[in-house]
Motif scaffolding. Structure first.
Motif, PDB file in Angstrom:
ATOM      1  N   MET A   1     -29.387  78.578 -44.934  1.00 45.53           N
ATOM      2  CA  MET A   1     -30.229  79.536 -45.639  1.00 45.53           C
ATOM      3  C   MET A   1     -29.737  80.960 -45.413  1.00 45.53           C
ATOM      4  SD  MET A   1     -34.008  77.877 -44.946  1.00 45.53           S
ATOM      5  CE  MET A   1     -34.830  79.110 -45.948  1.00 45.53           C
ATOM      6  N   ASP A   2     -28.716  81.131 -44.555  1.00 45.11           N
ATOM      7  CA  ASP A   2     -28.164  82.448 -44.256  1.00 45.11           C
ATOM      8  C   ASP A   2     -27.072  82.781 -45.267  1.00 45.11           C
ATOM      9  OD1 ASP A   2     -25.978  84.175 -42.837  1.00 45.11           O
ATOM     10  OD2 ASP A   2     -27.821  84.522 -41.684  1.00 45.11           O
ATOM     11  N   THR A   3     -27.238  83.854 -46.032  1.00 45.59           N
ATOM     12  CA  THR A   3     -26.293  84.144 -47.115  1.00 45.59           C
ATOM     13  C   THR A   3     -24.896  84.474 -46.601  1.00 45.59           C
ATOM     14  OG1 THR A   3     -27.034  86.452 -47.167  1.00 45.59           O
ATOM     15  CG2 THR A   3     -28.091  84.919 -48.701  1.00 45.59           C
ATOM     16  N   ALA A   4     -24.804  85.201 -45.469  1.00 45.54           N
ATOM     17  CA  ALA A   4     -23.486  85.533 -44.913  1.00 45.54           C
ATOM     18  C   ALA A   4     -22.779  84.273 -44.423  1.00 45.54           C
ATOM     19  CB  ALA A   4     -23.637  86.542 -43.777  1.00 45.54           C
ATOM     20  N   GLU A   5     -23.542  83.399 -43.802  1.00 50.41           N
ATOM     21  CA  GLU A   5     -22.984  82.140 -43.308  1.00 50.41           C
ATOM     22  C   GLU A   5     -22.525  81.264 -44.476  1.00 50.41           C
ATOM     23  OE1 GLU A   5     -24.355  79.632 -39.519  1.00 50.41           O
ATOM     24  OE2 GLU A   5     -25.716  79.377 -41.223  1.00 50.41           O
ATOM     25  N   ARG A   6     -23.311  81.287 -45.535  1.00 47.81           N
ATOM     26  CA  ARG A   6     -22.938  80.491 -46.720  1.00 47.81           C
ATOM     27  C   ARG A   6     -21.655  81.028 -47.340  1.00 47.81           C
ATOM     28  NH1 ARG A   6     -24.007  80.084 -52.380  1.00 47.81           N
ATOM     29  NH2 ARG A   6     -24.036  77.878 -52.963  1.00 47.81           N
ATOM     30  N   SER A   7     -21.540  82.347 -47.450  1.00 46.56           N
ATOM     31  CA  SER A   7     -20.335  82.951 -47.999  1.00 46.56           C
ATOM     32  C   SER A   7     -19.112  82.567 -47.168  1.00 46.56           C
ATOM     33  CB  SER A   7     -20.477  84.476 -48.043  1.00 46.56           C
ATOM     34  OG  SER A   7     -19.256  85.088 -48.424  1.00 46.56           O
ATOM     35  N   ALA A   8     -19.234  82.665 -45.852  1.00 44.93           N
ATOM     36  CA  ALA A   8     -18.116  82.331 -44.972  1.00 44.93           C
ATOM     37  C   ALA A   8     -17.693  80.877 -45.145  1.00 44.93           C
ATOM     38  CB  ALA A   8     -18.508  82.608 -43.520  1.00 44.93           C
ATOM     39  N   ALA A   9     -18.677  79.993 -45.311  1.00 45.47           N
ATOM     40  CA  ALA A   9     -18.360  78.571 -45.475  1.00 45.47           C
ATOM     41  C   ALA A   9     -17.630  78.307 -46.787  1.00 45.47           C
ATOM     42  CB  ALA A   9     -19.647  77.745 -45.410  1.00 45.47           C
ATOM     43  N   LEU A  10     -18.060  78.958 -47.850  1.00 43.07           N
ATOM     44  CA  LEU A  10     -17.392  78.781 -49.142  1.00 43.07           C
ATOM     45  C   LEU A  10     -15.956  79.312 -49.098  1.00 43.07           C
ATOM     46  CD1 LEU A  10     -20.336  79.775 -51.524  1.00 43.07           C
ATOM     47  CD2 LEU A  10     -19.322  77.495 -51.311  1.00 43.07           C
ATOM     48  N   HIS A  11     -15.764  80.450 -48.463  1.00 35.27           N
ATOM     49  CA  HIS A  11     -14.405  80.991 -48.342  1.00 35.27           C
ATOM     50  C   HIS A  11     -13.538  80.091 -47.466  1.00 35.27           C
ATOM     51  CE1 HIS A  11     -14.747  84.654 -50.630  1.00 35.27           C
ATOM     52  NE2 HIS A  11     -15.879  84.969 -50.015  1.00 35.27           N
ATOM     53  N   GLN A  12     -14.133  79.527 -46.413  1.00 35.74           N
ATOM     54  CA  GLN A  12     -13.379  78.601 -45.567  1.00 35.74           C
ATOM     55  C   GLN A  12     -12.929  77.383 -46.366  1.00 35.74           C
ATOM     56  OE1 GLN A  12     -15.536  77.047 -42.187  1.00 35.74           O
ATOM     57  NE2 GLN A  12     -13.835  75.742 -41.544  1.00 35.74           N
ATOM     58  N   ALA A  13     -13.812  76.909 -47.237  1.00 33.05           N
ATOM     59  CA  ALA A  13     -13.463  75.760 -48.069  1.00 33.05           C
ATOM     60  C   ALA A  13     -12.270  76.077 -48.963  1.00 33.05           C
ATOM     61  CB  ALA A  13     -14.662  75.325 -48.908  1.00 33.05           C
ATOM     62  N   GLU A  14     -12.282  77.253 -49.595  1.00 31.01           N
ATOM     63  CA  GLU A  14     -11.140  77.600 -50.436  1.00 31.01           C
ATOM     64  C   GLU A  14      -9.876  77.793 -49.597  1.00 31.01           C
ATOM     65  OE1 GLU A  14      -9.921  80.326 -54.313  1.00 31.01           O
ATOM     66  OE2 GLU A  14     -11.302  81.196 -52.837  1.00 31.01           O
ATOM     67  N   ASP A  15     -10.029  78.340 -48.387  1.00 25.96           N
ATOM     68  CA  ASP A  15      -8.870  78.477 -47.488  1.00 25.96           C
ATOM     69  C   ASP A  15      -8.210  77.120 -47.264  1.00 25.96           C
ATOM     70  OD1 ASP A  15      -9.451  81.173 -47.190  1.00 25.96           O
ATOM     71  OD2 ASP A  15     -10.370  80.945 -45.205  1.00 25.96           O
ATOM     72  N   VAL A  16      -9.012  76.115 -46.946  1.00 24.06           N
ATOM     73  CA  VAL A  16      -8.492  74.777 -46.671  1.00 24.06           C
ATOM     74  C   VAL A  16      -7.844  74.188 -47.920  1.00 24.06           C
ATOM     75  CG1 VAL A  16      -9.112  72.399 -46.055  1.00 24.06           C
ATOM     76  CG2 VAL A  16     -10.141  74.330 -44.818  1.00 24.06           C
ATOM     77  N   LEU A  17      -8.525  74.316 -49.048  1.00 24.43           N
ATOM     78  CA  LEU A  17      -8.014  73.736 -50.295  1.00 24.43           C
ATOM     79  C   LEU A  17      -6.669  74.338 -50.672  1.00 24.43           C
ATOM     80  CD1 LEU A  17      -8.702  71.877 -52.775  1.00 24.43           C
ATOM     81  CD2 LEU A  17      -9.524  73.952 -53.879  1.00 24.43           C
ATOM     82  N   MET A  18      -6.544  75.654 -50.563  1.00 22.57           N
ATOM     83  CA  MET A  18      -5.299  76.305 -50.945  1.00 22.57           C
ATOM     84  C   MET A  18      -4.185  76.032 -49.928  1.00 22.57           C
ATOM     85  SD  MET A  18      -5.802  77.647 -53.877  1.00 22.57           S
ATOM     86  CE  MET A  18      -4.332  78.677 -54.024  1.00 22.57           C
TER      87      MET A  18
END
Length: 566
Positions: A508-525
């Motif tokens: 529910m934490d927006t900053a934490e959610r943003s970090a997780a989404l960016h981490q996902a793209e980091d891994v994918l790329m």
């Protein structure tokens, strides 16, 4: 509506949190014989209430080309833009999208959400009807949403649109009644979530969650969505004629709650595979709108007021079949990606109608704080360098590191695509680009109707792919690569990626959610789960006789409130 090409990226950044249906882009052209007019007439005696309106618009038929025969127009099964465009006109969800891209009432007139964000209550309009004149109630939404979860139906969007609803996992396992959707009365539809979803309004406006008529589906099975006679819908238009390979005609639905606002008597979707044929039909006036403009005509169309170019929230990318041993080594995947000159592809081959993609998630996707997700990615740097010469040298070294110096020992790569738009010329370029690495490439051109099932079933080595967003939250793009996702054509599977996406879906934490989404793209790329090539823009020809229609950043055209000037 038309924007200059130089303004496309700036305009894309202004896209807000929108929603629509559809997604996997076919980039194909539209078709068929565009003969003049079909009359729109009511087919059921219950439709007499709107007879005066229908008669007054009987002669106005808008003939358009948005693609060939759709793979499916079953709301639960469609994942393509052409099918989504048709669903947009024949069905309506609880909520919808207005001309400004804002969430607006649809079948639900009002709705509210609990303070904890977990319970959504939708209140349906009075007197809702199906196109056959029978009553539409909240129970129809209960049935339809549970159907999307049915493992027998195998809806590709199921997890994306309902994964946050309480009981989803149990429903996917076969216990459909576990899905926490209910109808306390005929006009009230309640959804309970397992965790808050900041873009749930967008999902409530998404075509997969359109209501379908239970009796019709159960009586006809999958065939219900293949013929005009059984295609019962609830949108502003309903199908009155369907000739595969030629056209689908939708007539005004007098039972639609907002029928008085519909000026057209019918819309004829011609079904052409050949862009040159579509262009000829446009020039003759048989068709007033074509999505598939022959690429060789684009230079001569620049500056023509009937030629429109607008940004799309989407990415043209390549899927590698990651179950094929040829792509087991990440260095091979990186080499294939780095050997592509994205600037050349977008600005020369695609004539500047697309933009080069150095990340997967492009411009226009919104981070949790409202800023640009793309600008915040990878520490503000592109994942792929724009220095192509350096990239090519690195690609050659990576291939050697993988044990394939100068491509020796690597099997021939078969590249599969459909022949529309720029797809064939991109395929020919890839033959040459990967040939620079010593790799032999064979191109397999297939018809659109066969292409998407082949790709979904993994019957390919490398295939062109693409995704146009359904809403501006970046999870809509990244979800495609979660293990088991119905649209994960490359079968990418990575525990770190899945964990990041799970974190993004549950916090529910927006900053934490943003970090997780960016981490996902980091891994994918880093793992090269796909190869981004270009960011989409839509370009089309539209007669100046057409008024009142609009285009969205999700690749859809809203024809329903259009008109044709005399």
């Amino acid at each position: 509506m038309k924007k200059k090409l130089a303004m496309l990226l700036t305009a894309a950044m202004l896209v807000g949190s929108l929603a629509a249906c559809g997604s996997s882009d076919n980039g194909s052209s539209a078709t068929g014989s565009a003969s003049a007019t079909d009359s729109a007439s009511a087919t059921d005696s219950t439709k007499t209430d709107a007879a005066a309106t229908e008669v007054s618009t009987e002669g106005k038929q808008l003939t358009v080309q948005i693609g060939p025969d759709p793979e499916t127009i079953d709301p639960a099964l469609n994942s393509a833009v052409d099918g989504g465009n048709m669903l947009l006109h024949s069905f309506e969800c609880l909520l919808t999208i207005d001309q400004d891209g804002k969430i607006a009432p649809g079948q639900a007139e009002t709705w509210e959400v609990s303070e904890d964000g977990l319970t959504w209550t939708f209140h349906l309009r009075d007197g809702l009807k199906w196109s056959d004149g029978s009553d539409l109630t909240a129970d129809d939404f209960v049935y339809s949403w549970k159907r999307v979860c049915d493992p027998v139906v195998a809806a590709p969007y199921a997890e994306t649109v309902l994964g946050m609803v309480k009981g989803f996992d149990e429903a996917q396992a076969g216990d459909l009644d576990a899905l926490a959707v209910s109808a306390p009365d005929a006009k009230t539809f309640v959804v309970e979530l397992s965790n808050p979803c900041p873009y749930f309004e967008s999902l409530a406006a998404f075509a997969t969650l359109s209501p379908v008529q239970q009796a019709t589906v159960e009586a006809n099975g999958d065939a219900w969505a293949t013929a005009a006679e059984t295609y019962i819908s609830n949108g502003p238009f309903y199908i009155t004629e369907w000739v595969p390979g030629s056209h689908i005609t939708m007539s005004k639905n007098p039972n639609y709650w907002n029928a008085d606002a519909i000026k057209l008597g019918s819309i004829k979707f011609v079904l052409m595979e050949d862009s040159n044929a579509a262009y000829t039909a446009y020039q003759s006036g048989d068709v007033l709108f074509i999505k598939d403009v022959p690429t060789q005509e684009i230079p001569s169309l620049q500056g023509n007021p009937e030629f429109h170019v607008e940004p799309n929230l989407g990415t043209y990318y390549l899927s590698m079949n990651l179950e094929d041993p040829a792509f087991a080594d990440v260095n091979v995947r990186k080499a294939l990606s780095l050997a592509i000159d994205r600037d050349y592809v977008a600005n020369t081959l695609m004539q500047g109608t697309y933009s080069p993609a150095y990340n997967l998630v492009g411009e226009g996707w919104v981070d949790t704080d409202g800023s640009s997700f793309n600008a915040n990615a990878n520490g503000g740097q592109s994942y792929i360098s724009e220095d192509f010469d350096a990239n090519l040298e690195e690609a050659k070294q990576l291939l050697a590191d993988a044990g394939y110096p100068n491509g020796e020992g690597l099997p021939t790569i078969t590249y599969t695509t459909n022949d529309a738009g720029y797809h064939k010329v991109v395929a020919e370029y890839l033959q040459q680009a990967w040939g620079e690495l010593g790799i032999n490439v064979e191109v397999n051109i297939v018809e659109w109707s066969s292409f998407t099932p082949m790709r979904r079933n993994g019957e390919y080595m490398v295939a062109r792919n693409g995704w146009v967003g359904d809403y501006s939250d970046p999870s809509n793009m990244l979800d495609l690569f979660c293990t088991g996702n119905g649209n994960n054509d490359g079968k990418f599977s990575n525990a770190d990626f899945d964990a990041a996406m799970e974190k993004a879906a549950s916090t529910m934490d927006t900053a934490e959610r943003s970090a997780a989404l960016h981490q996902a793209e980091d891994v994918l790329m880093e793992q090269v789960g796909c190869i981004p090539v270009a960011y989409y823009n839509d370009f089309w020809l539209q007669s100046e006789k057409i008024t009142g229609i609009w285009h969205s950043a999700y690749g859809f055209w809203y024809f329903m409130y259009g008109d044709i000037a005399e």
